[in-house]
Design a protein around this motif. Structure first.
Motif, short mmCIF file in Angstrom:
data_model
loop_
_atom_site.label_atom_id
_atom_site.label_comp_id
_atom_site.label_asym_id
_atom_site.label_seq_id
_atom_site.Cartn_x
_atom_site.Cartn_y
_atom_site.Cartn_z
N GLY A 40 -1.05 18.32 42.99
CA GLY A 40 -0.44 17.04 43.87
C GLY A 40 0.69 16.38 42.89
O GLY A 40 1.84 16.09 43.25
N VAL A 93 3.61 18.44 42.05
CA VAL A 93 4.68 18.16 43.48
C VAL A 93 5.43 17.15 43.25
O VAL A 93 6.66 16.87 43.27
N ALA A 94 4.62 15.93 43.02
CA ALA A 94 5.28 14.53 42.98
C ALA A 94 6.27 14.58 41.58
O ALA A 94 7.38 14.11 41.64
N LEU A 109 -4.30 17.18 61.14
CA LEU A 109 -3.95 15.68 60.86
C LEU A 109 -2.60 15.56 60.14
O LEU A 109 -1.91 14.57 60.75
N ASN A 112 -6.40 22.42 47.63
CA ASN A 112 -7.65 22.19 47.73
C ASN A 112 -8.87 23.09 48.00
O ASN A 112 -9.86 23.12 47.51
N THR A 153 -7.77 19.04 58.27
CA THR A 153 -6.67 18.44 57.59
C THR A 153 -5.21 18.83 58.14
O THR A 153 -4.32 18.08 58.15
N VAL A 210 9.72 16.14 41.97
CA VAL A 210 10.84 15.31 42.55
C VAL A 210 11.55 14.59 41.61
O VAL A 210 12.83 14.58 41.84
N LEU A 254 14.76 7.01 41.37
CA LEU A 254 15.61 7.95 42.20
C LEU A 254 16.70 7.37 43.21
O LEU A 254 17.21 8.04 43.84
N MET A 264 3.78 9.69 46.38
CA MET A 264 4.87 9.91 46.14
C MET A 264 5.70 10.58 47.44
O MET A 264 6.86 10.12 47.90
N ILE A 265 5.28 11.54 47.92
CA ILE A 265 5.90 12.28 48.98
C ILE A 265 5.77 11.35 50.20
O ILE A 265 6.71 11.57 50.86
N ILE A 271 4.55 20.66 52.06
CA ILE A 271 3.95 20.20 50.85
C ILE A 271 2.53 19.85 51.24
O ILE A 271 1.30 20.20 50.42
N GLY A 272 2.41 19.55 52.46
CA GLY A 272 0.97 19.07 53.06
C GLY A 272 0.08 20.59 53.11
O GLY A 272 -1.11 20.60 52.65
N LEU A 280 7.78 17.82 54.02
CA LEU A 280 6.45 17.06 54.24
C LEU A 280 5.45 18.14 54.64
O LEU A 280 4.39 18.10 54.05
N MET A 308 -1.05 21.39 49.49
CA MET A 308 -1.94 20.62 49.13
C MET A 308 -3.27 21.15 49.87
O MET A 308 -4.42 21.21 49.09
N ARG A 346 -12.70 22.08 57.43
CA ARG A 346 -12.09 20.76 56.95
C ARG A 346 -10.80 20.91 56.69
O ARG A 346 -9.94 20.26 56.89
N ALA A 388 -5.66 13.45 50.01
CA ALA A 388 -5.07 14.93 49.93
C ALA A 388 -3.59 15.14 49.68
O ALA A 388 -3.12 16.31 49.04
N MET A 389 -2.67 14.11 49.89
CA MET A 389 -1.41 13.99 49.74
C MET A 389 -0.89 13.33 48.62
O MET A 389 -1.06 12.33 48.47
N PRO A 390 0.01 13.87 47.86
CA PRO A 390 0.66 13.11 46.64
C PRO A 390 1.35 11.83 47.48
O PRO A 390 2.19 11.93 48.37
#
Lengths: 328, 295, 311
Positions: C239, C242-243, C18, C288, C15, C246, B236, B143-144, C280-281, C277, C284, C11, B139-141
Motif C-alpha cells: 500500500g 503504491v502511494a 465493497l 493482502n 472487499t 504517486v 503534487l 493517499m489514493i 489499486i483496490g 482506483l 491491495m 473476505r 485496506a486502501m492506501p
C-alpha cells in the motif's frame, strides 16, 4: 398485604459448552432454577449460600439487569424487565444496588461527591446544582463521611469509606428497595461491623426494604428479618433468622450452621462430603443428595418441593411438617 | 566507613538532580518541545512575526540566497523566483499546515471515537459494520483515496480539511472500541448503567475520561502523518492551492528551482521533517510514559 | 487450514464488492455519470447513447448491478484526454510502475530485514542506536523530500544520475532508491520490534539454556517466529509503495500509473481515476490475500485449524 417485591418461578439459564473446544456438547448452566419469595415494604430478606449457588444472579434478576429465562419479578405491582426503556429507568429511582467491590464500582476519575450526586443528576436533571450539592452533603453526613472527603477521588479513601460512598449513592434517591450483594465481604473484618451497623441504622431511619446477599451466615443473621438458604439455584430453607439458625431443618443448613464457630461451646461439626456443586451438572432428584449425610433412595429420584408451613419452608423429603419439626 | 555529610554533598545532589531531570526529560524531547513551542507561537502570531507579507513580491531581489550563502539579513532564508521572502512564506506555511493537520486530527478523533463507542455500545450487527468499515479503510492506501476524492469532488480548503479528517480514524476507532469494551465490563461503568444513566452519560462522563490518556497519545501519533499527507498532496499541486501556501506547496514550487535556488525547497522541507520528527518523538515518549499498553 | 483460506477468500471477495460499490457511490455523488465519464463537451447524442448503454434511465438498483457487469467486462468508459478506453490508458502504464516498485520492494526487504535483525541482536549498542536513528527518518521524511534531496545530491551536484525521464536503466535508479530507502526504514523498525519480542519469549531462553549455540537459537527458533509479524507489514508495504509511487513518479517524471493518476486528478479525467482506483483496490486485496495465505503457511497454529486469529 401485597409485597413490595414478589418473585415467582424465577429462572435464569445460560447456554454453555462443556469442555472440549468448539465441539464440546452444549449444556445448560442453571444459575437460578425456580425461585419464589416476597419482600414486604421495609423488611429485609437475607439470602445465604456458597459461592456459585446463584445469589448474585438473583440480585441482577431482581433489579432487571439481566432478563429471566422464566418466571417474573414484580416490584410494587409492576413487572421488572431487563429492557432498558423509560419504565426501566423510572424503576431505577426506587431500587438500587450496593456492590461487593466498592473500588471497582466507583469511577476513579471523578470526585466522590459528584458520584454520590449522579443518581440525582440522572433522574432529576432539572434540579439546580446548588440543591443537588446540598442533598449530597446531607447524604455524606448520613453515611458518616466528612465534608472534607467530598472532592477526593476513590483511591484516596479507605475501603470502608468507599463502601460508604457506594451506599450514599444508592440512597441518593431514597429508594424503596436496596439490593446488597456481599456488601462487606471485600472489607477488613474490623470495618465490616461498622458498615453493617451503618446499613442497619439507615434502614431504621429511612425504612427501605432490602435483599441482603452474603455467603456469611453471621452477617445475614444480623441484618435480616427473614433468611433464605440457597443451594444450586434453589431455595432449600426459609424462615425467621433465629429459627433457621437455632433449629435448622434442611441437612444443608444444618451443615452450614455447624460450621459457625461458637465461643465457649464445642459442637459437632458436619463436614460435607463429595464435590462442590456445579450448576452445569445438577444431580437428578434432590440437588443436594450426593453430599447429603442422610439421603435416601427417594432423594436420588424425586425433586423435593419447598413446603411452607407457618412461617417456615423446607425442601427436603425427610422433613414433612416444618413447623412441627421446629417445635420438637 | 562513615561519611560526614557536608556541603560537598550538595554537589552530588545537584548532579543527581540534573541526572534525574534528564532521565525524565531526555534532551531530545526538550529540543522537540522547544521546536513545537516555537511552531505554536508562529501559529498564534504569524502575521506579527513574519518580516514581510508572504505574498509581497520584490522583483529586484529575486532568487536571493540565504544569509551566509551570499545573501544578507534582509532576507535571512533568501527569496523565491518572484522575490518573495522565504522566511515569511515559511512562517505562514507552518501556520496553515499545522492548523489543517490539527483540525483534521480532531475530525479523525471525533469520528473514530464515535464509531468505536457505537460499536462498543451496540455490539452485534452495528459492531460488524464498523469493523468492516475499519478493514476497508485500512485496506486502501489513503493517499489514493484522497486523490480520487479530490478528482471527483473538486478542491477547496474545507473539503481538504474534511478529507484529511478521514485519515487515521480507523486506528482511533479500533483503539476506542477496544478500550470502551474493556471499560464497560469494569464495575464503574456497570454501576452507572445500573443507576439508569443514558449511554451519553456512561460514555461521555465516565468511559471517555477514563480512556482519554490513551486516545490522546494515539492522536499525537496520528498528527505528524496528517502533516505528511497534506504536504504530499500540496506538493503534487492537489492540496492547498495558491495564492495560499503550505509546507508541501512550497516544496512543490521550489522544486523547479532545485538547480539554481535549492533553498526555496530545502527550508520548508527541513520544517516538515523537524515538525513531524518532534511530534513523533513526543508521541512515542508520551506512549512509553503514560501508556505502555499501546502496542 | 482450508477453512482459514476459505474465510480469507470470502473476505477478499467482500472487499472487492465493497470497493466497486464505493466507486459506484462516489461516481454517483460527483454528478451526472454521463458528463463525468464522457466529459462536459461531448455531443448530446453521445450522452443519450451513454445513458441508454449504462441504463441510467433504469432504477438505481438495476444500475448498480449493471455497473458490476461493466466492471467485470472491463468496460469502464473512455479517457477525456484522448478518447481511448480508460482501461487501456491505465494498463499500458502498469509495466513502467512495476519496473520501479518491484525493485523498490526487494530493496525494502533486502535492507530492512537484515538491519532490523542486526539491531535486535545488538540491542542498545551503538549499532542499534544508529540503525534506529536512521530508520526514524523513514517515518518523518516524506518521500518527496527524500526524492528531491537525492536528486539534488546525485543529479544536480554530482551529476552521476539523470534527474528525470525513463530512457535508460539509470533513470530508474533514483526512483527505486527513494522508495527503497524509506520502506527499508519502516521494515527495519518493525522487524527489530518483532525480533525483540520473539527473543524475550520463554522458549528462546529454554533453547539457549539447553546448550544450543546462540546463532543456532536465532536461526532455528527466533527467525521463523519473528517472520510471522513481519509478513503482515509486507502487505502494508504494498500500500505505501503504491502511494509512494504517486509522489516519486511525479518527482522523476516517470511515466507510470502514479503520475497518470496525478495528471488525471488535476485534469479531472474521472474515467481514468476510476480505473486506477479499482486497479489499486484489487491489487491491495490480492496483496493482502497473498500475505494471509503466506501467514497460514508459516504459522503452524493456523495450519492445524484452530487457535488465535492473526492480528
Amino acid at each position: 398485604m401485597t409485597a413490595l417485591l414478589s418473585v415467582r418461578g424465577l429462572k435464569r439459564h445460560y447456554p454453555v459448552r462443556r469442555p472440549g473446544g468448539l465441539f464440546g456438547r452444549p449444556a445448560t448452566l442453571k444459575a437460578v432454577d425456580g425461585l419464589d419469595f416476597d419482600i414486604p415494604a421495609g423488611r429485609t430478606l437475607g439470602l445465604v449460600g456458597e459461592s456459585g449457588c446463584g445469589k448474585s444472579t438473583t440480585a441482577r434478576l431482581v433489579l432487571g439487569l439481566v432478563p429471566p429465562s422464566a418466571g417474573e419479578v414484580r416490584f410494587d405491582g409492576g413487572l421488572v424487565t431487563a429492557k432498558h426503556d423509560a419504565a426501566w429507568r423510572r424503576q431505577r429511582r426506587r431500587m438500587q444496588m450496593v456492590y461487593q467491590d466498592p473500588l471497582g464500582a466507583l469511577d476513579r476519575r471523578m470526585p466522590v461527591a459528584e458520584q454520590i450526586g449522579e443518581p440525582i443528576a440522572i433522574h432529576e436533571p432539572g434540579l439546580p446544582a446548588a440543591e443537588r450539592a446540598e442533598r449530597v452533603a446531607e447524604l455524606m453526613a448520613q453515611v458518616g463521611l466528612g465534608a472534607s472527603m467530598a472532592q477526593r477521588y476513590p483511591h484516596e479513601l479507605s475501603g470502608g469509606q468507599r463502601q460508604r460512598v457506594v451506599i450514599a449513592r444508592a440512597l441518593a434517591l431514597d429508594p424503596a428497595l436496596l439490593v446488597c450483594d456481599e456488601p462487606v465481604s471485600a472489607l477488613d473484618v474490623s470495618i465490616q461491623a461498622q458498615v453493617l451497623n451503618l446499613l442497619d441504622d439507615l434502614r431504621a431511619r429511612t425504612g427501605f426494604a432490602a435483599l441482603f446477599i452474603s455467603h456469611d451466615l453471621k452477617v445475614v443473621r444480623q441484618m435480616s428479618d427473614r433468611v433464605a438458604v440457597m443451594y444450586l439455584g434453589r431455595i432449600v430453607e426459609e424462615g425467621a433468622p433465629e429459627e433457621v439458625f437455632h433449629a435448622p431443618l434442611h441437612p444443608y443448613t444444618q451443615a452450614l450452621v455447624s460450621a459457625i464457630p461458637v465461643p465457649g461451646r464445642r459442637r459437632e461439626r458436619i463436614v460435607l462430603e463429595g464435590d462442590p456443586p456445579n450448576p452445569v451438572d445438577v444431580p437428578a432428584g434432590c440437588p443436594f443428595h450426593p453430599r447429603c449425610p442422610v439421603a435416601t433412595a427417594r432423594c436420588t429420584r424425586e425433586v423435593p418441593r419447598l413446603e411452607r408451613d407457618a412461617g417456615r419452608a423446607v425442601a427436603c423429603h425427610l422433613v414433612t411438617a416444618p413447623a412441627a419439626h421446629a417445635a420438637e | 566507613m562513615t561519611t560526614i555529610p557536608d556541603d560537598s554533598g550538595s554537589v552530588f545532589t545537584a548532579k543527581n538532580r540534573a541526572a534525574a531531570f534528564f532521565q525524565s526529560w531526555p534532551p531530545g524531547i526538550l529540543l522537540a518541545l522547544a521546536w513545537l513551542a516555537m511552531c505554536a507561537l508562529l501559529v498564534a502570531f504569524a502575521p506579527h512575526v513574519a518580516p514581510y507579507d508572504y505574498l509581497a513580491m520584490d522583483l529586484r531581489a529575486r532568487l536571493t540566497p540565504p544569509v551566509f550563502f551570499g545573501g544578507d539579513w534582509a532576507h535571512p532564508l533568501g527569496t523565491d523566483e518572484l522575490g518573495r521572502d522565504v522566511l515569511s512564506r515559511l512562517i505562514t506555511s507552518v501556520r496553515i499546515s499545522l492548523v489543517i493537520a490539527f483540525l483534521s486530527t480532531l475530525i479523525a478523533a471525533t469520528l473514530g471515537v464515535s464509531l468505536g463507542f457505537l460499536a462498543a455500545w451496540f455490539r452485534g450487527r452495528v459492531e460488524q459494520v464498523v469493523l468492516m468499515l475499519i478493514d476497508a479503510q485500512a485496506a486502501m492506501p489513503f493517499m489514493i483515496i484522497a486523490l480520487a476524492m479530490l478528482a471527483f469532488l473538486g478542491n477547496s480548503l474545507p473539503l481538504l480539511v474534511i478529507l484529511m479528517g478521514f485519515y487515521g480514524w480507523e486506528r482511533i476507532a479500533r483503539i476506542a472500541r477496544g478500550l470502551a469494551i474493556a471499560a464497560s465490563e469494569q464495575g464503574y461503568a456497570t454501576a452507572v448503567r445500573d443507576l439508569g444513566a443514558t449511554p451519553w452519560r456512561i460514555y461521555g462522563r465516565h468511559i471517555l475520561p477514563n480512556i482519554a490518556s490513551t486516545l490522546i497519545v494515539s492522536m499525537t501519533l496520528n498528527f505528524p502523518e496528517v502533516i505528511l499527507l497534506e504536504s504530499g498532496l500540496s506538493f503534487l499541486g492537489l492540496g492547498v492551492q495558491p495564492p495560499m501556501t503550505s509546507l508541501g506547496n512550497m516544496v512543490g514550487y521550489g522544486r523547479d528551482y532545485i538547480q539554481s535556488a535549492p533553498w526555496i525547497m530545502l527550508a520548508p522541507a527541513a520544517a516538515i521533517v523537524l515538525t513531524t520528527l518532534s511530534i513523533s518523538m513526543i508521541g512515542d515518549w508520551l506512549r512509553d510514559r503514560f501508556d505502555p499498553t499501546l502496542r | 487450514m482450508t477453512r482459514y483460506f476459505l474465510s480469507r477468500l470470502a473476505r477478499a471477495f467482500v472487499t472487492v464488492v465493497l470497493i466497486v460499490s464505493a466507486a459506484f457511490i462516489v461516481l454517483r455523488l460527483s454528478g451526472d455519470p454521463a458528463i463525468t465519464i464522457l466529459g462536459p463537451e461531448a455531443p448530446p447524442e453521445a450522452y443519450a447513447a451513454f445513458r441508454a448503454a449504462w441504463g441510467l434511465d433504469q432504477p438505481l438498483w438495476n444500475q448498480y448491478l449493471r455497473y458490476f457487469g461493466a466492471v467485470a467486462q472491463g468496460d469502464l468508459g473512455t479517457s477525456m484526454r484522448d478518447g481511448r478506453a480508460a482501461l487501456d490508458v491505465v494498463l499500458e502504464r502498469v509495466p513502467d510502475t512495476l519496473r520501479i516498485t518491484l525493485p523498490a520492494l526487494l530493496l525494502n526487504l533486502a535492507i530492512g530485514i537484515p538491519a532490523g535483525i542486526w539491531a535486535a541482536l545488538h540491542r542498545n549498542t551503538l549499532i542499534d542506536r544508529a540503525i534506529m536513528t536512521v530508520s526514524v527518518m523513514g517515518f518523518t521524511v516524506p518521500s518527496f523530500v527524500m526524492g528531491l534531496v537525492l536528486a539534488l545530491v546525485f543529479a544536480v551536484r554530482l551529476r552521476w544520475l539523470p534527474s528525470g525521464g525513463s530512457d535508460t536503466a539509470l533513470h530508474a535508479v533514483l526512483p527505486i532508491l527513494t522508495m527503497g530507502l524509506i520502506g527499508a526504514a519502516v521494515i527495519a523498525r518493525f522487524t527489530r520490534s518483532a525480533m525483540l519480542e520473539t527473543l524475550g519469549q520463554p522458549y528462546i531462553r529454554t533453547a539457549s539454556a539447553k546448550g544450543l549455540l546462540w546463532h543456532q537459537v536465532v536461526i532455528r527458533h527466533a527467525l521463523p517466529n519473528a517472520a510471522i509479524p513481519t509478513l503482515t507489514i509486507i502487505g502494508f508495504m504494498v500500500g505505501s509503495l503504491v502511494a509512494g509511487a504517486v509522489v516519486v513518479e511525479s518527482i522523476f517524471s516517470w511515466p507510470g500509473v502514479g503520475r497518470l493518476l496525478v495528471t488525471a486528478v488535476a485534469n479531472r479525467d474521472l474515467a481514468v481515476v476510476q480505473v486506477i482506483l479499482l486497479l489499486i483496490g484489487f491489487t491491495m486485496v490480492a496483496a493482502n490475500l497473498l500475505v494471509d495465505m503466506a501467514y497460514g503457511w508459516v504459522d503452524p497454529r493456523l495450519r492445524s485449524g484452530h487457535a488465535a486469529k492473526p492480528a
